[in-house]
Scaffold this active site. Structure first.
Site, mmCIF file in Angstrom:
data_model
loop_
_atom_site.group_PDB
_atom_site.id
_atom_site.type_symbol
_atom_site.label_atom_id
_atom_site.label_comp_id
_atom_site.label_asym_id
_atom_site.label_seq_id
_atom_site.Cartn_x
_atom_site.Cartn_y
_atom_site.Cartn_z
ATOM 1 N N ARG A 64 0.824 -1.214 0.000
ATOM 2 C CA ARG A 64 0.000 0.000 0.000
ATOM 3 C C ARG A 64 0.849 1.250 0.000
ATOM 4 N NH1 ARG A 64 -5.209 0.369 1.055
ATOM 5 N NH2 ARG A 64 -5.220 -1.717 1.993
ATOM 6 N N LEU A 92 -6.313 4.988 1.762
ATOM 7 C CA LEU A 92 -5.049 5.657 1.428
ATOM 8 C C LEU A 92 -4.060 5.434 2.575
ATOM 9 C CD1 LEU A 92 -6.389 9.106 0.143
ATOM 10 C CD2 LEU A 92 -5.866 7.050 -1.199
ATOM 11 N N ASN A 106 -14.145 12.797 1.146
ATOM 12 C CA ASN A 106 -14.670 11.506 0.710
ATOM 13 C C ASN A 106 -16.181 11.502 0.846
ATOM 14 O OD1 ASN A 106 -14.787 8.763 0.005
ATOM 15 N ND2 ASN A 106 -14.635 8.108 2.151
ATOM 16 N N HIS A 108 -19.490 9.034 1.435
ATOM 17 C CA HIS A 108 -19.760 7.700 1.996
ATOM 18 C C HIS A 108 -21.267 7.473 2.036
ATOM 19 C CE1 HIS A 108 -18.926 4.087 4.289
ATOM 20 N NE2 HIS A 108 -19.877 4.448 5.132
ATOM 21 N N SER A 135 -22.930 10.850 3.561
ATOM 22 C CA SER A 135 -22.052 11.778 4.286
ATOM 23 C C SER A 135 -20.887 12.205 3.400
ATOM 24 C CB SER A 135 -21.467 11.089 5.535
ATOM 25 O OG SER A 135 -22.498 10.572 6.366
ATOM 26 N N ASP A 144 -13.147 6.338 7.405
ATOM 27 C CA ASP A 144 -14.381 7.151 7.416
ATOM 28 C C ASP A 144 -14.575 7.834 8.766
ATOM 29 O OD1 ASP A 144 -15.858 4.471 5.525
ATOM 30 O OD2 ASP A 144 -14.990 6.351 4.790
HETATM 31 C C1 GRF Z 1 -20.585 5.668 -3.749
HETATM 32 O O1 GRF Z 1 -21.772 5.423 -3.011
HETATM 33 C C2 GRF Z 1 -19.448 5.963 -2.810
HETATM 34 O O2 GRF Z 1 -19.798 6.714 -1.675
HETATM 35 C C3 GRF Z 1 -19.064 4.571 -2.392
HETATM 36 O O3 GRF Z 1 -19.118 3.801 -3.592
HETATM 37 C C4 GRF Z 1 -20.101 4.401 -4.435
HETATM 38 C C5 GRF Z 1 -19.407 4.713 -5.736
HETATM 39 O O4 GRF Z 1 -20.367 4.847 -6.702
HETATM 40 N N1 GRF Z 1 -17.725 4.541 -1.817
HETATM 41 P P1 GRF Z 1 -19.918 5.416 -8.146
HETATM 42 O O5 GRF Z 1 -18.636 4.677 -8.523
HETATM 43 O O6 GRF Z 1 -19.685 6.888 -7.976
HETATM 44 O O7 GRF Z 1 -21.085 5.105 -9.038
#
Ligand code: GRF
Length: 193
Positions: A64, A92, A106, A108, A135, A144
């Site tokens: 990573r 990350l 980010n 979520h 969020s 998160d």
């Molecule tokens: C989103 O809901 C994001 O928050 C989560 O994965 C989904 C990604 O959807 N981590 P997309 O690739 O933008 O369609």
């Protein structure tokens, strides 16, 4: 004009919403590059909008940390004011977060701190919750766990599957994300570590 780099792993529907918003002349931010940790389907949206993109395949690196170093090098090329993780399904490394913090946000698909992690939608359903949410947070070196910038509740309907619920959450995520980027760009919202 705030310059933004967006990192994705999947379909990039939230990325596309941001690209569409940024197309408006009065939107105070522009996306300068899209990056992915794999050959993500969502990279096609960058091509559609004429935005440069790059991939740093996670699997091409021994660990990573090495992956994060290359990702950081690619991002430095564009030196964006803001990095948006929009469906990046990778944690990350702390070294990368500290290199760009607090200018990494980010989205979520849950009402944090409820249901953090890679399966927030599935976990809310499994918990029998009656509502979940979306969020937008500042990325820190936790999962998160950073400061919440915006969030909104989304009702879980009887019979919801992970897919139907996620499809109801995503439009809320997009609206929150676009508003947060706008507020950062205008200085209404200051990012703090
Ligand atoms: C989103 O809901 C994001 O928050 C989560 O994965 C989904 C990604 O959807 N981590 P997309 O690739 O933008 O369609």
């Amino acid at each position: 004009m705030l310059t933004v780099a967006v990192l994705i792993s999947g379909a990039g529907s939230n990325l596309r919403a941001l690209l569409e918003a940024a197309r408006h002349p009065d939107f105070p931010a522009r996306i300068v590059v899209v990056g992915a940790d794999r050959d993500a389907e969502g990279l096609a949206h960058a091509a559609d909008f004429g935005i440069p993109s790059f991939t740093v395949p996670f699997r091409s690196f021994p660990d990573r940390e090495a992956w994060g170093e290359e990702l950081g090098r690619q991002l430095e090329v564009w030196s964006p004011d803001l990095i948006v993780l929009s469906g990046l399904m990778r944690l990350l490394p702390a070294s990368l977060v500290s290199r760009f913090a607090p200018n990494i946000i980010n989205t979520h698909p849950a009402y944090l701190p409820e249901f953090p992690g890679a399966h927030g939608v599935r976990d809310a359903l499994a918990a029998g919750a009656e509502q979940t949410g979306a969020s937008v947070i500042v990325v820190d070196d936790g999962v998160d766990s950073g400061p919440i910038l915006a969030q909104e509740r989304v009702v879980i309907e009887p019979g919801d599957t992970e897919s139907t619920l996620h499809d109801r959450i995503k439009p809320v995520e997009r609206r929150l994300l676009i508003d947060v980027v706008r507020r950062i760009a205008t200085g209404d919202l200051a990012l703090t570590p």
